[in-house]
Design a protein around this motif. Structure first.
Motif, PDB file in Angstrom:
ATOM      1  N   ALA A  38       0.843  -1.198  -0.143  1.00  0.00           N
ATOM      2  CA  ALA A  38      -0.103   0.076   0.051  1.00  0.00           C
ATOM      3  C   ALA A  38       1.003   1.009  -0.106  1.00  0.00           C
ATOM      4  O   ALA A  38       1.842   1.151   0.553  1.00  0.00           O
TER       5      ALA A  38
ATOM      6  N   ARG B 152     -12.750  -2.186  -5.719  1.00  0.00           N
ATOM      7  CA  ARG B 152     -12.924  -1.202  -6.852  1.00  0.00           C
ATOM      8  C   ARG B 152     -13.341  -2.158  -8.006  1.00  0.00           C
ATOM      9  O   ARG B 152     -12.624  -2.996  -8.333  1.00  0.00           O
TER      10      ARG B 152
ATOM     11  N   GLN C 120      -9.179  -1.716  -1.153  1.00  0.00           N
ATOM     12  CA  GLN C 120      -8.860  -0.543  -0.086  1.00  0.00           C
ATOM     13  C   GLN C 120      -9.375  -0.979   1.095  1.00  0.00           C
ATOM     14  O   GLN C 120     -10.401  -1.599   1.388  1.00  0.00           O
TER      15      GLN C 120
ATOM     16  N   ARG D 147     -10.248   1.053   5.044  1.00  0.00           N
ATOM     17  CA  ARG D 147     -10.457   2.205   5.729  1.00  0.00           C
ATOM     18  C   ARG D 147     -10.492   1.945   7.041  1.00  0.00           C
ATOM     19  O   ARG D 147     -11.095   0.998   7.879  1.00  0.00           O
TER      20      ARG D 147
ATOM     21  N   THR E  96      -7.218   5.770   4.568  1.00  0.00           N
ATOM     22  CA  THR E  96      -7.209   4.825   3.494  1.00  0.00           C
ATOM     23  C   THR E  96      -6.121   4.325   3.029  1.00  0.00           C
ATOM     24  O   THR E  96      -5.271   5.256   2.799  1.00  0.00           O
ATOM     25  N   ARG E  97      -5.909   2.994   2.874  1.00  0.00           N
ATOM     26  CA  ARG E  97      -4.916   2.428   2.277  1.00  0.00           C
ATOM     27  C   ARG E  97      -5.304   1.664   1.313  1.00  0.00           C
ATOM     28  O   ARG E  97      -6.134   0.579   1.384  1.00  0.00           O
ATOM     29  N   SER E  98      -4.431   1.297   0.050  1.00  0.00           N
ATOM     30  CA  SER E  98      -4.966   0.805  -0.954  1.00  0.00           C
ATOM     31  C   SER E  98      -3.553  -0.331  -1.524  1.00  0.00           C
ATOM     32  O   SER E  98      -2.377  -0.067  -1.233  1.00  0.00           O
TER      33      SER E  98
END
Length: 468
Positions: free
Chosen positions: A25, A128, A170, A172, A183-185
């Motif tokens: 991330a 997503r 993602q 949160r 938030t980290r993706s």
């Protein structure tokens, strides 16, 4: 993945076949990142605290100053604590299946593992997905114990073929007071391939089939004899009586006589993708019907044991441009079908105006059975298609009247121009069938067989590539 602020951890669960594991991330450091994660509640507390502190200073009210400082410091402390939290979370995704026909559903399985020694707080998991696959899935994960894991799943569906990316995943993280949200993706994603609908076709007798795989087929034996035998390397389980000692001495390793090799009949499926040949768009358009029909015939012929090839008007041959361009002999049937289905999943209209490139490919030699899905043809293109029949043992053409498809007609008689093109193809030895809207590929496949029986063999049909 570290949620939030620390280095990410990635993992792919190979035991369960989970692919497409999340990457590291993005790690944003500094106070700016923490402040950017303040929620509306946190910003409101901060603004109220600053306002109260200013008023307390102006009015000289020490009690009000203490309240203002408390209101302003609380969201800042929550953001700092949340940002400094460093438990590690690994995520992975699995598609079941990764290749799905249009109109069918696929299930996406998500797995989150807490690989740190600290339990997590409340997590919101979001994946997503493109709009055509459905709404964006969101999941709320309760406290995950150290070393624990959570698994969730959701369904996706598309009526439009194509290749669609899923991800990145993602996470949160919220503080208990709801003051801050970070938030980290993950950086990687998976791809869902939506292939055309494949319709099962009825079995009809095709004389292009080679013996050893059904009626009317021919078998070619490996060359026998001491001087012209074609050997191959010894494989575990080969009968030692088949060892060819002369070749063994020549190559320095055990060589055996090759087994008799069945000659697989060939089938080329031609798909007309010219933009000028089709009108309309969408799942019910003429072009999508042609793509679906092409997929159905390819799968049907592979199941019948044919060596198949997908050819477009651009001259592109799938799955490859090898010595003969056909698949099914050196590749497994499932692999061959998968390659062609992936190609049909993304095939689009071409800018070409003619079929000359496809004709150049077909005139190179004997192609066996030829099945073509054609759009609107002018006189020049109809003449060129008629010439393709000269090199093929048998030829079946499904001609679409795209104007009727655009009007949404209910499958009436084709217009006069379409009838003229069908007559030209039939005179050249084709089994030509009009494909009106509303008719299934299976019904037209049977109709082509009936018309072939009614018309009988043609002088140019030959003896090895026609229908019987």
């Amino acid at each position: 993945m570290t949620a939030p602020g620390g280095p990410a951890a990635t993992r792919a669960d190979e035991d369960h076949g989970i692919g497409g594991d999340g990457g590291d991330a993005g790690d944003k450091s500094g106070l700016r990142t923490a402040l950017a994660g303040l929620t509306t509640r946190g910003r409101s507390f901060l603004a109220a605290g600053v306002a109260a502190a200013v008023c307390a200073y102006v009015l000289g009210q020490s009690d009000l100053l203490q309240v203002g400082l408390l209101l302003a410091v609380l969201p800042l402390v929550c953001a700092a604590v949340l940002y400094r939290t460093r438990y590690r979370v690994a995520g992975s995704r699995r598609l079941a299946p990764a290749r799905v026909p249009a109109g069918s559903e696929a299930r996406v399985h998500l797995r989150m593992d807490n690989v740190s020694r600290l339990p997590t707080g409340l997590l919101m998991l979001q994946d997503r997905v493109p709009y055509v696959l459905g709404p964006r899935p969101r999941f709320v994960l309760d406290r995950v114990e150290a070393g624990g894991r959570r698994e969730v799943s959701y369904r996706v569906r598309s009526d439009l073929r194509g290749r669609y990316p899923l991800g990145p995943l993602q996470l949160r993280l919220n503080d208990p007071f709801g003051m801050c949200e970070l938030t980290r993706s993950f950086s990687t994603y998976d791809t869902l391939t939506v292939i055309p609908r494949v319709e099962p076709l009825p079995s009809v007798r095709l004389t292009g089939e080679a013996k050893g795989y059904g009626d009317g087929r021919q078998r070619s034996l490996a060359l026998a004899g001491e001087d012209d035998v074609i050997p191959r390397g010894y494989r575990y389980g080969d009968d030692l009586r088949r060892v060819h000692w002369r070749s063994t001495a020549r190559y320095g390793e055990l060589m055996v006589r090759r087994e008799e090799q069945p000659q697989r009949a060939r089938c080329t499926v031609l798909l007309d993708t010219r933009y000028l040949a089709f009108h309309g768009a969408g799942p019910d358009s003429a072009f999508e019907w042609a793509v679906s029909g092409t997929a159905s015939v390819l799968v049907h012929m592979i199941e019948r044991g044919f060596s198949v090839r997908l050819l477009t008007d651009t001259g592109t041959s799938v799955p490859g441009e090898g010595s003969d361009g056909f698949a099914g002999t050196s590749q497994g049937s499932a692999d061959s079908a998968g390659i062609m289905m992936d190609t049909l999943a993304v095939v689009d209209h071409s800018d070409g105006a003619g079929l000359s490139r496809a004709y150049d490919v077909l005139r190179g030699g004997h192609e066996g059975l030829l099945v073509a899905f054609l759009g609107d043809l002018d006189e020049e293109q109809a003449t060129m298609v008629a010439k393709m029949r000269q090199r093929s043992g048998a030829a079946i053409a499904f001609v679409l009247d795209s104007a009727a498809w655009a009007r949404g007609a209910d499958g009436g008689a084709p217009i006069q121009r379409c009838e003229e093109r069908l007559r030209m193809l039939r005179e050249a030895g084709w089994t030509a069938v009009a494909a009106p809207p509303g008719r299934s590929v299976a019904a037209l496949w049977e109709q082509a067989d009936r018309e072939r029986i009614t018309a009988g063999p043609t002088p140019s049909a030959g003896t090895t590539g026609g229908w019987s």
